[in-house]
Design an enzyme around this catalytic site. Sequence first.
Site, PDB file in Angstrom:
ATOM      1  N   MET A 130      56.827 -13.819  30.730  1.00  0.00           N
ATOM      2  CA  MET A 130      58.072 -13.434  31.382  1.00  0.00           C
ATOM      3  C   MET A 130      58.692 -14.613  32.110  1.00  0.00           C
ATOM      4  O   MET A 130      59.562 -14.444  32.975  1.00  0.00           O
ATOM      5  CB  MET A 130      57.842 -12.255  32.328  1.00  0.00           C
ATOM      6  CG  MET A 130      57.481 -10.980  31.592  1.00  0.00           C
ATOM      7  SD  MET A 130      57.963  -9.457  32.432  1.00  0.00           S
ATOM      8  CE  MET A 130      57.089  -9.610  33.977  1.00  0.00           C
ATOM      9  N   GLY A 131      58.233 -15.820  31.750  1.00  0.00           N
ATOM     10  CA  GLY A 131      58.840 -17.011  32.325  1.00  0.00           C
ATOM     11  C   GLY A 131      58.317 -17.347  33.705  1.00  0.00           C
ATOM     12  O   GLY A 131      57.294 -16.842  34.160  1.00  0.00           O
TER      13      GLY A 131
ATOM     14  N   LEU B  20      57.031 -20.251  34.540  1.00  0.00           N
ATOM     15  CA  LEU B  20      55.719 -20.650  34.063  1.00  0.00           C
ATOM     16  C   LEU B  20      54.951 -21.473  35.095  1.00  0.00           C
ATOM     17  O   LEU B  20      55.521 -22.245  35.864  1.00  0.00           O
ATOM     18  CB  LEU B  20      55.865 -21.448  32.770  1.00  0.00           C
ATOM     19  CG  LEU B  20      56.605 -20.744  31.622  1.00  0.00           C
ATOM     20  CD1 LEU B  20      56.606 -21.625  30.385  1.00  0.00           C
ATOM     21  CD2 LEU B  20      55.987 -19.382  31.321  1.00  0.00           C
ATOM     22  N   HIS B  21      53.633 -21.291  35.074  1.00  0.00           N
ATOM     23  CA  HIS B  21      52.734 -22.064  35.922  1.00  0.00           C
ATOM     24  C   HIS B  21      51.551 -22.536  35.077  1.00  0.00           C
ATOM     25  O   HIS B  21      51.527 -22.330  33.852  1.00  0.00           O
ATOM     26  CB  HIS B  21      52.270 -21.228  37.124  1.00  0.00           C
ATOM     27  CG  HIS B  21      51.713 -19.886  36.774  1.00  0.00           C
ATOM     28  ND1 HIS B  21      50.535 -19.714  36.060  1.00  0.00           N
ATOM     29  CD2 HIS B  21      52.175 -18.633  37.012  1.00  0.00           C
ATOM     30  CE1 HIS B  21      50.283 -18.434  35.910  1.00  0.00           C
ATOM     31  NE2 HIS B  21      51.275 -17.751  36.459  1.00  0.00           N
TER      32      HIS B  21
ATOM     33  N   GLY C 189      48.642 -21.461  34.684  1.00  0.00           N
ATOM     34  CA  GLY C 189      47.943 -20.416  33.939  1.00  0.00           C
ATOM     35  C   GLY C 189      48.571 -20.172  32.579  1.00  0.00           C
ATOM     36  O   GLY C 189      47.870 -20.070  31.560  1.00  0.00           O
ATOM     37  N   HIS C 190      49.904 -20.074  32.537  1.00  0.00           N
ATOM     38  CA  HIS C 190      50.587 -19.936  31.254  1.00  0.00           C
ATOM     39  C   HIS C 190      50.306 -21.138  30.364  1.00  0.00           C
ATOM     40  O   HIS C 190      50.040 -21.002  29.160  1.00  0.00           O
ATOM     41  CB  HIS C 190      52.105 -19.837  31.458  1.00  0.00           C
ATOM     42  CG  HIS C 190      52.556 -18.642  32.230  1.00  0.00           C
ATOM     43  ND1 HIS C 190      53.037 -18.744  33.507  1.00  0.00           N
ATOM     44  CD2 HIS C 190      52.617 -17.327  31.895  1.00  0.00           C
ATOM     45  CE1 HIS C 190      53.383 -17.538  33.946  1.00  0.00           C
ATOM     46  NE2 HIS C 190      53.134 -16.663  32.990  1.00  0.00           N
TER      47      HIS C 190
ATOM     48  N   ASP D  32      45.361 -10.324  34.096  1.00  0.00           N
ATOM     49  CA  ASP D  32      45.884  -8.987  33.834  1.00  0.00           C
ATOM     50  C   ASP D  32      44.851  -8.217  33.014  1.00  0.00           C
ATOM     51  O   ASP D  32      45.053  -7.921  31.831  1.00  0.00           O
ATOM     52  CB  ASP D  32      47.215  -9.085  33.103  1.00  0.00           C
ATOM     53  CG  ASP D  32      48.268  -9.778  33.939  1.00  0.00           C
ATOM     54  OD1 ASP D  32      48.597  -9.261  35.022  1.00  0.00           O
ATOM     55  OD2 ASP D  32      48.751 -10.842  33.521  1.00  0.00           O
TER      56      ASP D  32
ATOM     57  N   MET E  14      46.637 -17.662  39.924  1.00  0.00           N
ATOM     58  CA  MET E  14      48.002 -18.105  39.700  1.00  0.00           C
ATOM     59  C   MET E  14      48.852 -16.953  39.184  1.00  0.00           C
ATOM     60  O   MET E  14      48.446 -16.211  38.295  1.00  0.00           O
ATOM     61  CB  MET E  14      48.022 -19.257  38.703  1.00  0.00           C
ATOM     62  CG  MET E  14      47.460 -20.536  39.266  1.00  0.00           C
ATOM     63  SD  MET E  14      47.631 -21.912  38.113  1.00  0.00           S
ATOM     64  CE  MET E  14      46.944 -23.237  39.111  1.00  0.00           C
TER      65      MET E  14
ATOM     66  N   ARG F  82      54.396 -14.230  40.963  1.00  0.00           N
ATOM     67  CA  ARG F  82      54.705 -13.502  42.189  1.00  0.00           C
ATOM     68  C   ARG F  82      54.269 -14.251  43.445  1.00  0.00           C
ATOM     69  O   ARG F  82      54.726 -13.934  44.547  1.00  0.00           O
ATOM     70  CB  ARG F  82      54.038 -12.121  42.162  1.00  0.00           C
ATOM     71  CG  ARG F  82      54.585 -11.218  41.071  1.00  0.00           C
ATOM     72  CD  ARG F  82      53.872  -9.881  41.033  1.00  0.00           C
ATOM     73  NE  ARG F  82      54.334  -9.072  39.907  1.00  0.00           N
ATOM     74  CZ  ARG F  82      55.347  -8.248  39.941  1.00  0.00           C
ATOM     75  NH1 ARG F  82      56.037  -8.111  41.053  1.00  0.00           N
ATOM     76  NH2 ARG F  82      55.689  -7.548  38.874  1.00  0.00           N
TER      77      ARG F  82
END
Length: 290
Positions: free
Chosen positions: A28-29, A31-32, A34-35, A148, A182, A185
């Site tokens: 969902m953009g 990005l950090h 983790g992505h 998640d 990470m 939010r």
Amino acid sequence: MIVTSQIDELRKHRWADPSLTWGFVPTMGYLHAGHLSLVQLSLVGNDKTAVSIYVNPTQFAPTEDLSSYPRNLAGDLALLEAAGVDLVFTPSDTIMYPPGFQTTVNLSNVTQPLEGRSRPTHFAGVATVVAKLFNIVQPTRAYFGQKDAQQTVVLRQLVRDLNFNVAMIIGPTSREPDSLAMSSRNARLSKADRLAAPILYQALSAAKNAYASGERSGVALRGLMWEMITAVPQAKIDYVSAADPKTLEELEIVEDGVLLSTAVFFGKTRLIDNILIEATENTEEKEGNF
């Protein structure tokens, strides 16, 4: 790097050479690291890598503020290009949910507890958009994060039930130096809440250590996490859980591994975290595979 919001254009590039394997990282953009760790897994494991950036409105409840979800498309694209991603899909709401759209993908048992209890419409939105993205991209492998945890269980079930021809790869949770998982939010936390938020992983780790020391009572493991988190004034617990890693049913006695998880509000920001413990001879934690 190809950036497109159009399904036809994506498919043209996806199938230009059918012999190539494609990895896919839905996001969902905002990005950090983790992505980007999932992106790296895909880059190593496939000939080509695609990433989607789409803030999916159907997984937000009416009480959740979709408009406040952090966005930074230009920054995201710069990170993905630097990483070596081949294709980025940036659809609009009209592309994903055109006029007259009326199909929803619903799962039953695994969507009911934990996140589903607090956000009853959430996983229908997740399952629907992921099913659409899988059909659009048709990846060889898809990459999701262990943070998640319930989502990984739900999407594995989706893939099994609907016979999607895609391998699900679950990457470990990426953490800040102070152990906070990470998350996009995290940027919404106040300074005081940000300092308090690592209590989630501290509580989960305490329960993990209790398990390693022989504690097998689900009630005791949940109680330990609850006591530690509630000692922090900024924290308001949504749930703490010691559940079966596959069914997500709460365990009274832990016999075959356990998913320790929690959701906690800090102000208006809701954070989740988990530790997965599989049944092994030395009871070591294994994040990312079940």
